[in-house]
Write a protein that holds these residues in place. Structure first.
Motif, PDB file in Angstrom:
ATOM      1  N   UNK A   1       0.831  -1.197   0.000  1.00  0.00           N
ATOM      2  CA  UNK A   1       0.000   0.000   0.000  1.00  0.00           C
ATOM      3  C   UNK A   1       0.869   1.250   0.000  1.00  0.00           C
ATOM      4  N   UNK A   2       1.858   1.302   0.875  1.00  0.00           N
ATOM      5  CA  UNK A   2       2.758   2.457   0.923  1.00  0.00           C
ATOM      6  C   UNK A   2       3.524   2.592  -0.398  1.00  0.00           C
ATOM      7  N   UNK A   3       3.924   1.464  -0.985  1.00  0.00           N
ATOM      8  CA  UNK A   3       4.602   1.498  -2.280  1.00  0.00           C
ATOM      9  C   UNK A   3       3.683   2.093  -3.351  1.00  0.00           C
ATOM     10  N   UNK A   4       2.443   1.631  -3.402  1.00  0.00           N
ATOM     11  CA  UNK A   4       1.507   2.098  -4.429  1.00  0.00           C
ATOM     12  C   UNK A   4       1.200   3.582  -4.287  1.00  0.00           C
ATOM     13  N   UNK A   5       1.046   4.049  -3.063  1.00  0.00           N
ATOM     14  CA  UNK A   5       0.780   5.470  -2.838  1.00  0.00           C
ATOM     15  C   UNK A   5       1.981   6.299  -3.282  1.00  0.00           C
ATOM     16  N   UNK A   6       3.174   5.849  -2.933  1.00  0.00           N
ATOM     17  CA  UNK A   6       4.397   6.560  -3.330  1.00  0.00           C
ATOM     18  C   UNK A   6       4.578   6.525  -4.851  1.00  0.00           C
ATOM     19  N   UNK A   7       4.274   5.399  -5.452  1.00  0.00           N
ATOM     20  CA  UNK A   7       4.389   5.266  -6.902  1.00  0.00           C
ATOM     21  C   UNK A   7       3.447   6.258  -7.598  1.00  0.00           C
ATOM     22  N   UNK A   8       2.254   6.404  -7.086  1.00  0.00           N
ATOM     23  CA  UNK A   8       1.291   7.339  -7.674  1.00  0.00           C
ATOM     24  C   UNK A   8       1.783   8.784  -7.524  1.00  0.00           C
ATOM     25  N   UNK A   9       2.345   9.110  -6.362  1.00  0.00           N
ATOM     26  CA  UNK A   9       2.826  10.470  -6.125  1.00  0.00           C
ATOM     27  C   UNK A   9       4.016  10.829  -7.020  1.00  0.00           C
ATOM     28  N   UNK A  10       4.821   9.829  -7.391  1.00  0.00           N
ATOM     29  CA  UNK A  10       5.964  10.078  -8.268  1.00  0.00           C
ATOM     30  C   UNK A  10       5.622   9.788  -9.727  1.00  0.00           C
ATOM     31  N   UNK A  11       4.342   9.772 -10.035  1.00  0.00           N
ATOM     32  CA  UNK A  11       3.843   9.596 -11.402  1.00  0.00           C
ATOM     33  C   UNK A  11       4.393   8.326 -12.055  1.00  0.00           C
ATOM     34  N   UNK A  12       4.424   7.268 -11.263  1.00  0.00           N
ATOM     35  CA  UNK A  12       4.772   5.931 -11.733  1.00  0.00           C
ATOM     36  C   UNK A  12       6.207   5.821 -12.259  1.00  0.00           C
ATOM     37  N   UNK A  13       7.105   6.694 -11.779  1.00  0.00           N
ATOM     38  CA  UNK A  13       8.517   6.590 -12.168  1.00  0.00           C
ATOM     39  C   UNK A  13       9.236   5.491 -11.396  1.00  0.00           C
ATOM     40  N   UNK A  14       8.760   5.156 -10.205  1.00  0.00           N
ATOM     41  CA  UNK A  14       9.365   4.038  -9.480  1.00  0.00           C
ATOM     42  C   UNK A  14       8.588   2.772  -9.827  1.00  0.00           C
ATOM     43  N   UNK A  15       9.295   1.684  -9.904  1.00  0.00           N
ATOM     44  CA  UNK A  15       8.694   0.405 -10.296  1.00  0.00           C
ATOM     45  C   UNK A  15       8.860  -0.616  -9.182  1.00  0.00           C
ATOM     46  N   UNK A  16       8.017  -1.611  -9.223  1.00  0.00           N
ATOM     47  CA  UNK A  16       8.085  -2.731  -8.283  1.00  0.00           C
ATOM     48  C   UNK A  16       9.284  -3.601  -8.640  1.00  0.00           C
ATOM     49  N   UNK A  17      10.120  -3.915  -7.642  1.00  0.00           N
ATOM     50  CA  UNK A  17      11.261  -4.800  -7.855  1.00  0.00           C
ATOM     51  C   UNK A  17      10.963  -6.202  -7.322  1.00  0.00           C
TER      52      UNK A  17
END
Length: 94
Positions: free
Chosen positions: A72-88
């Protein structure tokens, strides 16, 4: 003759506990086979509403090298950074 049922019960309990103990030691979890987080379920429909992530520890590693408390925290952060971070991977980053 009364001791016979106790021996059977003792044997069954010991064999069950042994199986549980050894399966946890020898069978490591393969996190690579788990599905990626479904981030749509954590994104609120109202843009003004903040997502309320649960206080559960299930580490998720992102492409920026940051370990998040859970998906959940990953998804919220990913949305805030406009999906520039990816799931590893699931688990802590190395």
């Amino acid at each position: 003759m009364a001791a016979f049922p106790h021996k059977i019960i003792f044997f069954l309990v010991c064999s069950t506990l042994t199986h549980v103990a050894f399966s946890g030691i020898f069978n490591k979890r393969d996190f690579t086979r788990w599905p990626k987080p479904r981030c749509k379920m954590y994104i609120p429909l109202d843009p003004d509403y903040n997502a309320d992530c649960p206080n559960v520890t299930a580490p998720v590693c992102a492409s920026n090298g940051h370990t998040f408390q859970n998906e959940c925290f990953f998804c919220v952060e990913q949305r805030e950074f406009h999906y520039r971070i990816k799931f590893e991977k699931y688990g802590k980053c190395d």
